[in-house]
Design an enzyme around this catalytic site. Structure first.
Site, PDB file in Angstrom:
ATOM      1  N   LYS A 105      23.136  -1.229   1.135  1.00 56.85           N
ATOM      2  CA  LYS A 105      23.705  -0.325   0.002  1.00 56.85           C
ATOM      3  C   LYS A 105      21.971   0.196   0.000  1.00 56.85           C
ATOM      4  CE  LYS A 105      23.622   0.844  -4.751  1.00 56.85           C
ATOM      5  NZ  LYS A 105      22.396   2.238  -4.777  1.00 56.85           N
ATOM      6  N   ARG A 127      35.371   7.405 -10.261  1.00 61.30           N
ATOM      7  CA  ARG A 127      34.945   6.040  -9.644  1.00 61.30           C
ATOM      8  C   ARG A 127      36.062   5.037  -9.422  1.00 61.30           C
ATOM      9  NH1 ARG A 127      29.976   4.567 -10.703  1.00 61.30           N
ATOM     10  NH2 ARG A 127      29.204   6.802 -11.784  1.00 61.30           N
ATOM     11  N   ASP A 186     -14.662  -3.171  25.290  1.00 58.91           N
ATOM     12  CA  ASP A 186     -15.281  -4.501  24.698  1.00 58.91           C
ATOM     13  C   ASP A 186     -17.154  -4.038  25.199  1.00 58.91           C
ATOM     14  OD1 ASP A 186     -15.351  -6.699  23.422  1.00 58.91           O
ATOM     15  OD2 ASP A 186     -15.878  -8.316  25.637  1.00 58.91           O
TER      16      ASP A 186
END
Length: 595
Positions: A23, A187, A426
């Site tokens: 979900k 629903r 570096d």
């Protein structure tokens, strides 16, 4: 047309008659496509097409198997495959200015998670059972490939999905009966939604009698900050006990409010936090053992996200750096995983472990220990059983072992050739960081000349690192090293006073070392978004315009600032894989070899 609705459940059904899907926390919408138009329609019937132009553009650029169709989907901003961020979708839905919408669509592009096909060629499929509609949907997507239209992943068993959701802090599970029809606007108990239970502790400080809301707060930057208003989940006895306490011990304000000094802690269920507010809160119980001073915003976020049911987190309060304890670091790994894991995937891993915390005793680890859980996979390479970190579970397990640095080779273990070129810029010390910035700018100018796209990140130490993505398994280390040497020699020719290829530090004379020799088979470099054990700084991808900022410094990038910046801006390395196939590196090699 209005979508079919789900019914809340506190217990998921089990059995072979059910499918399980993640979900997502987003906007439910229908995608309606015909030969003449494309429409994103909200569950209330509102046309949202103009708010999400990236979806419409993606659909217009795809060739579909049907001239007309309707898909049921969730409109989301994905944090990870199973977790979405509601706040970004909600914010977009409120925008009206076209230019602002376009900016947001580029910064935080949204996607459609598609879970149902309910119409094709003007034929309704709603009367077919879900099992048949899923077959049609699979066939639909078998002919497509796109970034913004994604088929949902369905599971026949709960446990594998629940495990993934727990690691990614997902919202919950939808259980759907395979015989269910698609019933418009209704629903149904054939579609059930279940929220993954998460619980965090807050301090209850305010009560309003008119709406019966209790305000929960936590400490952030030493000040109290409201994060929740909760009215549900109380038994009547506990509600009345709390109300009495506020009215008897609290100070009244306004006509219906009471406030108490920090003292009452409570555990609150929630589906998570968005915009510093707990979503869908419910009271769980009083917490009588937690010190209110321990109720911080960071602690609340950890309580609501860390997957304690699947990883045994040992000594969570162990100090790691001055800005983080152990479960802070694990919280960082969990949330940075979508950005870090793609660089670790299928690469043999070297970690540096700091068993007593950052800056202390350390050791390198390559071999998978016999005590490692089953989910920690490995591959034997040159008689070493290297760990492969391909998922959240292995990443958090390593974090729990206090692996504070992740170092990776330049190719997957399945390939012999590098899939990126990297130069380490570096400087002598972090005080000369500006030299790394200067080198990066000059290198980018040269790479732009060759039409090669490059990315830049801090090393997490004193310098910068330059990345040039390449197609997988196409160019040998001999070819890539020859180009990097060419580039570094060019930089040294431009500024011999600033840059050098001298490996011995005592001979560099304060100049920045252009380390291209580290780019070789069997060697490694710190992964993007890995922390560094000594300082806690993060090897952080940057936008090129960021290195124009004179205040830029590696110390600005800690686990907290990196997570905060990813909330506000896209990942600068987000397009890394897309760039690979576009690099004209063969032409560049031919060009420099003929000089």
């Amino acid at each position: 047309m209005k979508p079919m609705l789900t019914t809340h459940t506190s217990e998921l059904p089990r059995g072979d008659q059910w499918l399980y899907e993640p979900k997502y926390d987003g906007f439910r919408c229908l995608l309606i496509v015909s030969p003449s138009h494309v429409r994103l329609q909200s569950r209330n019937g509102r046309d949202m097409s103009s708010q999400f132009p990236e979806i419409i553009e993606a659909i217009n650029n795809l060739s579909f198997p049907y001239p007309s169709f309707t898909l049921d989907s969730e409109l989301v901003y994905l944090r990870s495959p199973f977790c979405s961020d509601f706040s970004k979708v909600h914010k977009r839905s409120k925008l009206r200015a076209k230019r602002t919408i376009e900016t947001h669509s580029l910064t935080f592009p949204c996607s459609l998670i598609v879970f149902d096909l309910i119409e094709r060629n003007q034929e309704s499929l709603t009367h077919f059972p879900l099992r048949i509609r899923k077959e049609y949907l699979d066939n639909f997507f078998s002919r497509l490939s796109g970034n913004h239209l994604i088929p949902i992943q369905s599971f026949t068993h709960i446990e594998p999905l629940l495990r993934e959701l727990s690691f990614e802090a997902g919202e919950g599970i939808l259980a759907k009966k395979i015989t269910s029809q698609w019933n418009e606007g209704k629903r149904s108990s054939d579609w059930l939604k279940w929220k993954l239970p998460k619980q965090g502790t807050v301090i209850l400080t305010h009560y309003q009698s008119t709406n019966q809301y209790f305000t929960g707060q936590v400490y952030k930057d030493e000040s109290l900050m409201p994060v929740v208003q909760v009215a549900h989940g109380f038994s009547e006895e506990k509600r009345q006990t709390l109300i009495s306490l506020f009215k008897q011990k609290g100070k009244k304000y306004g006509t219906d409010g009471w406030v108490l000094p920090p003292g009452i802690c409570a555990d609150i269920f929630s589906i998570g936090i968005n915009d510093e507010n707990m979503r869908e809160p419910r009271f769980s119980d009083f917490n009588l053992t937690t010190d209110p001073l321990a109720c911080t915003y960071n602690q609340l976020k950890k309580e609501l996200t860390l997957p304690k049911d699947y990883i045994e987190l040992t000594h969570p309060d162990k100090p790691i750096w001055d800005h983080a304890v152990k479960d802070d670091y694990l919280f960082y790994l969990q949330h940075i995983a979508p950005h870090l894991l793609p660089f670790l995937h299928s690469r043999v891993l070297t970690v540096i472990r700091f068993p007593h915390g950052g800056g202390d005793e350390r050791f390198y680890q390559k071999n998978r220990p016999e005590s490692a859980p089953e989910y920690v996979t490995s591959v034997v390479h040159e008689n070493i059983d290297y760990i492969l970190c391909n998922g959240y579970d292995t990443l958090l397990w390593l974090g729990n072992q206090l692996a504070l640095e992740f170092h990776i080779p330049f190719q997957p273990h399945t390939d012999d050739c590098p899939c990126e070129m990297v130069i380490d810029l570096d400087p002598p010390s972090v005080e000369e960081f500006h030299l790394a910035v200067k080198a990066a700018k000059l290198a980018k100018e040269a790479l732009d000349f060759f039409k090669l796209t490059a990315f830049v990140k801090t090393s997490g130490g004193k310098g910068l690192q330059l990345y040039i993505p390449l197609p997988f398994n196409q160019y040998s280390y001999e070819e890539t090293r020859s180009f990097l040497l060419f580039l570094c020699e060019f930089l040294c020719e431009q500024r011999p006073d600033l840059f050098t290829l001298e490996r011995l530090k005592k001979k560099r004379k304060g100049r920045l070392y252009l380390d291209y020799l580290q780019h070789d088979a069997g060697k490694t470099i710190v992964a993007p978004y890995s922390t560094r054990g000594d300082t806690g700084y993060v090897a952080t991808p940057l936008e090129w315009e960021e290195i124009e900022d004179e205040s830029l410094h590696p110390s600005q990038f800690t686990i907290w600032t990196v997570l905060e910046r990813l909330e506000k801006r896209p990942d600068p390395f987000g397009g890394f894989n897309n760039v690979r196939v576009q690099q004209p590196f063969r032409e560049v090699l031919e060009r420099i070899n003929h000089q």
